[in-house]
Design a protein around this motif. Sequence first.
Motif, PDB file in Angstrom:
ATOM      1  N   ARG A 157       0.757  -1.147   0.054  1.00  0.00           N
ATOM      2  CA  ARG A 157      -0.068  -0.116  -0.023  1.00  0.00           C
ATOM      3  C   ARG A 157       0.809   1.266  -0.179  1.00  0.00           C
ATOM      4  N   ASP A 158       2.047   1.141   0.706  1.00  0.00           N
ATOM      5  CA  ASP A 158       2.960   2.328   0.653  1.00  0.00           C
ATOM      6  C   ASP A 158       3.512   2.295  -0.757  1.00  0.00           C
ATOM      7  N   GLN A 159       3.677   1.348  -1.495  1.00  0.00           N
ATOM      8  CA  GLN A 159       4.431   1.615  -2.783  1.00  0.00           C
ATOM      9  C   GLN A 159       3.465   2.023  -3.639  1.00  0.00           C
ATOM     10  N   GLU A 160       1.972   1.854  -3.575  1.00  0.00           N
ATOM     11  CA  GLU A 160       1.000   2.096  -4.218  1.00  0.00           C
ATOM     12  C   GLU A 160       1.033   3.836  -4.075  1.00  0.00           C
ATOM     13  N   ARG A 161       1.059   4.102  -2.632  1.00  0.00           N
ATOM     14  CA  ARG A 161       0.943   5.546  -2.353  1.00  0.00           C
ATOM     15  C   ARG A 161       1.988   6.188  -3.138  1.00  0.00           C
ATOM     16  N   ASN A 162       3.253   5.652  -2.847  1.00  0.00           N
ATOM     17  CA  ASN A 162       4.259   6.372  -3.632  1.00  0.00           C
ATOM     18  C   ASN A 162       4.321   6.496  -5.110  1.00  0.00           C
ATOM     19  N   ARG A 163       3.598   5.591  -5.836  1.00  0.00           N
ATOM     20  CA  ARG A 163       3.365   5.841  -7.362  1.00  0.00           C
ATOM     21  C   ARG A 163       2.424   7.159  -7.616  1.00  0.00           C
ATOM     22  N   ASN A 164       1.412   7.343  -6.753  1.00  0.00           N
ATOM     23  CA  ASN A 164       0.557   8.262  -6.753  1.00  0.00           C
ATOM     24  C   ASN A 164       0.858   9.475  -6.274  1.00  0.00           C
ATOM     25  N   THR A 165       1.884   9.773  -5.291  1.00  0.00           N
ATOM     26  CA  THR A 165       1.962  11.054  -4.386  1.00  0.00           C
ATOM     27  C   THR A 165       1.957  12.174  -5.421  1.00  0.00           C
ATOM     28  N   THR A 166       1.280  13.262  -4.849  1.00  0.00           N
ATOM     29  CA  THR A 166       1.469  14.479  -5.609  1.00  0.00           C
ATOM     30  C   THR A 166       2.743  14.879  -5.424  1.00  0.00           C
ATOM     31  N   GLY A 167       3.270  15.565  -6.750  1.00  0.00           N
ATOM     32  CA  GLY A 167       4.909  16.225  -6.526  1.00  0.00           C
ATOM     33  C   GLY A 167       5.638  15.097  -7.101  1.00  0.00           C
ATOM     34  N   SER A 168       5.225  13.790  -7.135  1.00  0.00           N
ATOM     35  CA  SER A 168       6.005  12.839  -8.116  1.00  0.00           C
ATOM     36  C   SER A 168       4.996  12.040  -9.234  1.00  0.00           C
ATOM     37  N   PRO A 169       4.849  13.063 -10.209  1.00  0.00           N
ATOM     38  CA  PRO A 169       3.922  12.555 -11.368  1.00  0.00           C
ATOM     39  C   PRO A 169       4.281  11.486 -12.202  1.00  0.00           C
ATOM     40  N   LYS A 170       3.380  10.693 -12.594  1.00  0.00           N
ATOM     41  CA  LYS A 170       3.780   9.537 -13.475  1.00  0.00           C
ATOM     42  C   LYS A 170       5.006  10.226 -14.626  1.00  0.00           C
ATOM     43  N   GLU A 171       4.723  11.185 -15.252  1.00  0.00           N
ATOM     44  CA  GLU A 171       5.460  11.649 -16.050  1.00  0.00           C
ATOM     45  C   GLU A 171       6.716  12.212 -15.705  1.00  0.00           C
ATOM     46  N   GLN A 172       7.151  12.377 -14.550  1.00  0.00           N
ATOM     47  CA  GLN A 172       8.503  12.713 -14.109  1.00  0.00           C
ATOM     48  C   GLN A 172       9.263  11.446 -13.718  1.00  0.00           C
ATOM     49  N   ARG A 173       8.840  10.139 -13.440  1.00  0.00           N
ATOM     50  CA  ARG A 173       9.448   9.151 -13.380  1.00  0.00           C
ATOM     51  C   ARG A 173      10.309   8.370 -14.383  1.00  0.00           C
ATOM     52  N   PHE A 174      11.271   7.898 -13.888  1.00  0.00           N
ATOM     53  CA  PHE A 174      12.109   7.342 -14.793  1.00  0.00           C
ATOM     54  C   PHE A 174      11.617   5.736 -15.034  1.00  0.00           C
ATOM     55  N   LEU A 175      12.033   5.226 -16.497  1.00  0.00           N
ATOM     56  CA  LEU A 175      11.641   3.824 -16.461  1.00  0.00           C
ATOM     57  C   LEU A 175      13.199   3.231 -16.777  1.00  0.00           C
ATOM     58  N   VAL A 176      13.365   2.109 -16.280  1.00  0.00           N
ATOM     59  CA  VAL A 176      14.357   1.261 -16.277  1.00  0.00           C
ATOM     60  C   VAL A 176      14.054  -0.116 -16.764  1.00  0.00           C
ATOM     61  N   PHE A 177      14.630  -0.513 -18.061  1.00  0.00           N
ATOM     62  CA  PHE A 177      14.546  -1.974 -18.769  1.00  0.00           C
ATOM     63  C   PHE A 177      15.927  -2.588 -18.235  1.00  0.00           C
ATOM     64  N   PHE A 178      15.688  -3.782 -17.808  1.00  0.00           N
ATOM     65  CA  PHE A 178      16.511  -4.750 -17.545  1.00  0.00           C
ATOM     66  C   PHE A 178      16.632  -6.048 -18.532  1.00  0.00           C
ATOM     67  N   ASP A 179      17.830  -6.222 -18.915  1.00  0.00           N
ATOM     68  CA  ASP A 179      18.012  -7.482 -19.436  1.00  0.00           C
ATOM     69  C   ASP A 179      18.187  -8.569 -18.362  1.00  0.00           C
ATOM     70  N   PHE A 180      18.008  -9.906 -18.584  1.00  0.00           N
ATOM     71  CA  PHE A 180      18.167 -10.923 -17.227  1.00  0.00           C
ATOM     72  C   PHE A 180      19.525 -11.583 -17.545  1.00  0.00           C
ATOM     73  N   ASP A 181      19.704 -12.234 -18.607  1.00  0.00           N
ATOM     74  CA  ASP A 181      20.944 -13.275 -18.545  1.00  0.00           C
ATOM     75  C   ASP A 181      22.138 -12.291 -18.884  1.00  0.00           C
ATOM     76  N   GLU A 182      22.917 -12.577 -17.966  1.00  0.00           N
ATOM     77  CA  GLU A 182      24.304 -11.780 -17.886  1.00  0.00           C
ATOM     78  C   GLU A 182      24.318 -10.318 -17.515  1.00  0.00           C
ATOM     79  N   THR A 183      23.201  -9.855 -16.910  1.00  0.00           N
ATOM     80  CA  THR A 183      23.061  -8.761 -16.618  1.00  0.00           C
ATOM     81  C   THR A 183      22.436  -8.565 -15.305  1.00  0.00           C
ATOM     82  N   ILE A 184      21.195  -9.018 -14.936  1.00  0.00           N
ATOM     83  CA  ILE A 184      20.685  -9.233 -13.701  1.00  0.00           C
ATOM     84  C   ILE A 184      21.364 -10.577 -12.974  1.00  0.00           C
ATOM     85  N   ILE A 185      21.512 -11.583 -13.540  1.00  0.00           N
ATOM     86  CA  ILE A 185      22.363 -12.629 -13.157  1.00  0.00           C
ATOM     87  C   ILE A 185      23.845 -12.767 -13.980  1.00  0.00           C
ATOM     88  N   ASN A 186      24.716 -13.166 -13.262  1.00  0.00           N
ATOM     89  CA  ASN A 186      26.054 -13.264 -13.883  1.00  0.00           C
ATOM     90  C   ASN A 186      26.360 -14.305 -14.951  1.00  0.00           C
TER      91      ASN A 186
END
Length: 271
Positions: free
Chosen positions: A12-41
């Motif tokens: 619920r805290d995470q959801e509030r963080n996603r919708n907090t006034t002052g941190s609008p969706k358009e100001q958020r950063f999007l991070v794409f991760f590969d998995f093999d040899e990126t997340i895992i070694n």
Amino acid sequence: KRGLIIPPGDTRDQERNRNTTGSPKEQRFLVFFDFDETIINENSDDAVVHALPGQQLPDWLKSSYREGHYNEHMQKVLAYMADQGVSKDAIRSAVEKIPPSPGLLTLLQYLQSHQHDFELVVVSDANMYFIETWLEHAGVHHLFQKIFTNPASFDTRGRLMLLPFHSHTCSRCPENMCKQVILREYLAAQQKECGGSHYQRVFYIGDGTNDICPSLALGPQDTVFPRRDYSMHRLLLEMQRSQGARFKANIVPWVSGEDIVDCLKKIMAER
């Protein structure tokens, strides 16, 4: 000690963080991760082969691989493993034992501490069973908004069945997955959902040749993080020398997740 190193916290805290006034969706950063040899070694497909009695594939199976048809090849590998009596528990154990890439968990801890700014997505040519198994074992599954990968599940006989993610017309990518198509469709869907708003910046973290194609869709405000001295990094260096104007995003090679954290901290400080 690895496993459950990042507590999920109150959703619920995470959801509030996603919708907090002052941190609008358009100001958020999007991070794409590969998995093999990126997340895992390691490459997860190679790692599970160690669960075989002889810990390797027969030559006839290795030689059956066709360029651009890796998903089809892995379907044969998984069928062979089932025929050799490799159990679901053995596959799960092999996946869980794969170490994270250096500093990767530090990076995820940093991103969790700024979860109202960063949205995390996995885009990988591995498969859903391997990825979800590893992320859950590491205690980080809850950090990811979405996982784009090839469907995989065990049938009633205990065989892990693998399917292609989608079909596409991109000549640069394997027949079962074009990561640029996934990236563009995700951005378009999020933009539509948010009524025309968009992410301030997009980051892409990868290592392999199939991470080049999605990187080409990014703009000058975005950043690509290729793993240093891996195929993605080498290809980007070649592209810069031969056709630098075509590649628009910033390029920041990484050896450890701490390298990415340092770059993100600088970007956050500039906001």
